[in-house]
Design an enzyme around this catalytic site. Structure first.
Site, mmCIF file in Angstrom:
data_model
loop_
_atom_site.group_PDB
_atom_site.id
_atom_site.type_symbol
_atom_site.label_atom_id
_atom_site.label_comp_id
_atom_site.label_asym_id
_atom_site.label_seq_id
_atom_site.Cartn_x
_atom_site.Cartn_y
_atom_site.Cartn_z
ATOM 1 N N ASN A 25 -49.364 -28.286 49.688
ATOM 2 C CA ASN A 25 -48.729 -27.754 48.490
ATOM 3 C C ASN A 25 -47.228 -28.054 48.466
ATOM 4 O O ASN A 25 -46.490 -27.475 47.685
ATOM 5 C CB ASN A 25 -48.954 -26.240 48.398
ATOM 6 C CG ASN A 25 -50.347 -25.900 47.893
ATOM 7 O OD1 ASN A 25 -50.939 -26.672 47.154
ATOM 8 N ND2 ASN A 25 -50.869 -24.757 48.300
ATOM 9 N N CYS A 28 -38.153 -23.653 50.903
ATOM 10 C CA CYS A 28 -37.227 -24.756 51.146
ATOM 11 C C CYS A 28 -38.062 -26.035 51.218
ATOM 12 O O CYS A 28 -39.286 -25.994 51.281
ATOM 13 C CB CYS A 28 -36.399 -24.533 52.404
ATOM 14 S SG CYS A 28 -37.344 -24.327 53.897
ATOM 15 N N HIS A 72 -45.095 -27.192 50.537
ATOM 16 C CA HIS A 72 -44.327 -26.151 51.220
ATOM 17 C C HIS A 72 -43.996 -26.613 52.619
ATOM 18 O O HIS A 72 -44.764 -27.348 53.223
ATOM 19 C CB HIS A 72 -45.171 -24.898 51.479
ATOM 20 C CG HIS A 72 -45.626 -24.189 50.294
ATOM 21 N ND1 HIS A 72 -44.769 -23.651 49.388
ATOM 22 C CD2 HIS A 72 -46.880 -23.883 49.869
ATOM 23 C CE1 HIS A 72 -45.488 -23.052 48.449
ATOM 24 N NE2 HIS A 72 -46.759 -23.188 48.710
#
Lengths: 343, 343
Positions: A244, A281, A246
């Site tokens: 995803n 982040c 991430h």
């Protein structure tokens, strides 16, 4: 509301599904999968075959609402003390959650999103995570994991886990987490639509019942000037990103643990971790990991303490907060070390 | 020679053990374990119970000399492309090797050493590793792993692996490795004693038969001044050490991959890796990872190449060589992507 595509819409129908699942819980995982997936005939054939591939040995219990799976602690999941690492334990939180999604058919896009979420380009992100480890299992030990979902407020998905010794039933660890939805493109959080709620609800336990009572103390933002441990210039590698886009949860925890003194880790076990994720982040982020001992005593001297507590902050170098956390460490009971081989 | 403790001493006895194992291969793993362990009654009760804990589902085949285990690709073992990572594949090399040691009873100290090795304070270290990946399995796919051992020269233990698609039998990967013995205290390599050879021999396949034909080309030491990619200041963390106080093999490979351009990884799959371990390093080591493209073409432009090849060198900052390696990368066949979900 698209009745034909959803398959499940009304409360009576949801009850019917729960009854159907209940009648399947005495069969093996494969049987349950087949029976449950009969309620979701629109799932792709690809995912159907994938479900049958699952040799994880998972199965549904308690009206089909609890997913149970045995895991064997592997040689690559242990640390120098032959016990499962905290990171490996977290991996199994994610993995059993996804396996429940596969076996029930709720998960359609391959990494946690439901049909309705997928249609709206939404993914799950972790908002809070709370883990309490009573005892770390050792290499080759078999752990029984139970996990289930419930509504958490209006726009959150709660999920709990219990890790037990499969022989004795002894609780090894508990975990509770809240997920929220985020748009994959805009990276903004999203409310649950009625369709999404209707889709999820049949899979929810009826109570809002986190297995871990929240630590009443709010985690305050760590005063940066007061931090007594800091690591700077931290940056995710290409292999730290999940599908995803991430940074994976386990990487955040690596960064937090990097800022804990090694002299502590040598003699203490991580007992409790509480995390509040503030912002994601990405690959280009450069982070700082700050820690401050909040229990009494000197950070470099733990000899007198049974329990040591830290506050943590992960932030971007520009100061933006990514995550705040708290960890509690307990003096290791060397007498209770199952694998005390001399080596 | 301590007959009473070894249990197995002569060639006829070894043959008997092989026959006994053969008679057990039709039973389940647990049955085989019980039967085989009957030949090693001096094993500690602790290890006996651990063997029964193994839910890995492994079993012995071919006169008990081949260990077979199914593994399911877990969500935490995949990368952004939903395929098993190279590092995860390596984890299973180690894990299945150790599981064979547990199920046969050859392994007594809990991390790969035999009884005789343990008595002499010896551990196994990897000397060479050669892995060829034909296709990376995807999340939830079930992989059948076979592994076996054989004598490699006078003082080496050879071990091979085949990874197959459990449904089709298609070969996914092959690997071959040579291990040598090292003294845990002095960190010096050791020859096999007669006792150690007698102890291992019953578990060896009869031929010296690495499954991968060695790449005839010797890996030359990379000319440091000619390297076109380098990462410096690499240092293992506390979590990179295994219980033999080695830096784990997977960490070495992380360091090697760090020095490969990301633009390559985005479009190419790691197809072949050959590693020669020269010296261990420890927690205090600071390393450099150097790479040089040896196939034709510019390092930053891979567009015209089906196959790209690199030489690698890991060395201490003082110049001492830790590991030399070669990797071959193949242009990814995007049509052959099993999990080509839109996300």
């Amino acid at each position: 509301m698209k009745h034909d595509e959803m398959g499940i819409v009304s409360a009576p129908e949801r009850r019917l599904v729960k009854q159907l699942r209940a009648s399947n819980t005495r069969f093996s995982a494969a049987d349950s999968t087949l029976a449950v997936s009969g309620k979701n005939q629109k799932l792709t054939d690809d995912w159907e075959s994938k479900k049958l591939d699952l040799v994880a040995g998972g199965r549904l219990l308690q009206d089909g609402l609890v997913y149970r799976q045995n895991i064997s602690v592997r040689s690559f999941e242990i640390g120098g003390d032959r016990k499962m690492s905290f990171g490996a334990l977290l991996n199994h939180l994610q993995d059993t959650a996804l396996n429940q999604g596969i076996i029930t058919g709720l998960l359609v896009d391959g990494f946690g999103s439901t049909r309705e979420m997928s249609r709206n380009n939404l993914i799950w992100v972790v908002s809070t995570l709370h883990v309490v480890v009573v005892r770390y299992p050792t290499w080759t030990e078999v752990v029984e994991v139970d996990t289930w979902m419930y509504a958490s407020g209006k726009n959150g998905l709660g999920r709990d886990w219990i890790f037990r010794d499969s022989k004795t039933g002894e609780t090894l660890a508990n975990a509770t987490s809240v997920y929220v939805m985020m748009n994959r493109e805009t990276r903004k959080l999203s409310k649950f639509s009625k369709e999404m709620r209707d889709e999820l609800e049949p899979y929810f336990m009826d109570c809002e019942c986190p297995i871990i009572n929240k630590d009443g103390r709010k985690i305050l933002k760590l005063d940066v000037t007061a931090a007594d441990q800091r690591c700077t210039g931290l940056s995710p590698g290409w292999k730290d990103m999940d599908i995803n886009q991430h940074v994976s949860n386990v990487k955040y925890i690596d960064w937090i643990l990097e800022s804990v003194p090694h002299s502590l880790m040598e003699r203490y076990d991580l007992n409790v971790m509480t995390l509040e994720y503030k912002k994601e982040c990405d690959m280009d982020s450069v982070l700082q990991s700050l820690s401050k001992r909040v229990s009494e005593g000197n950070t470099d001297s733990f000899s007198a303490s049974e329990v040591v507590e830290f506050d943590h902050l992960l932030r971007l170098e520009n100061g933006r907060e990514i995550l705040r956390g708290r960890t509690v460490w307990k003096l290791r009971d060397t007498n209770n070390c199952v694998n005390s081989y001399v080596y």
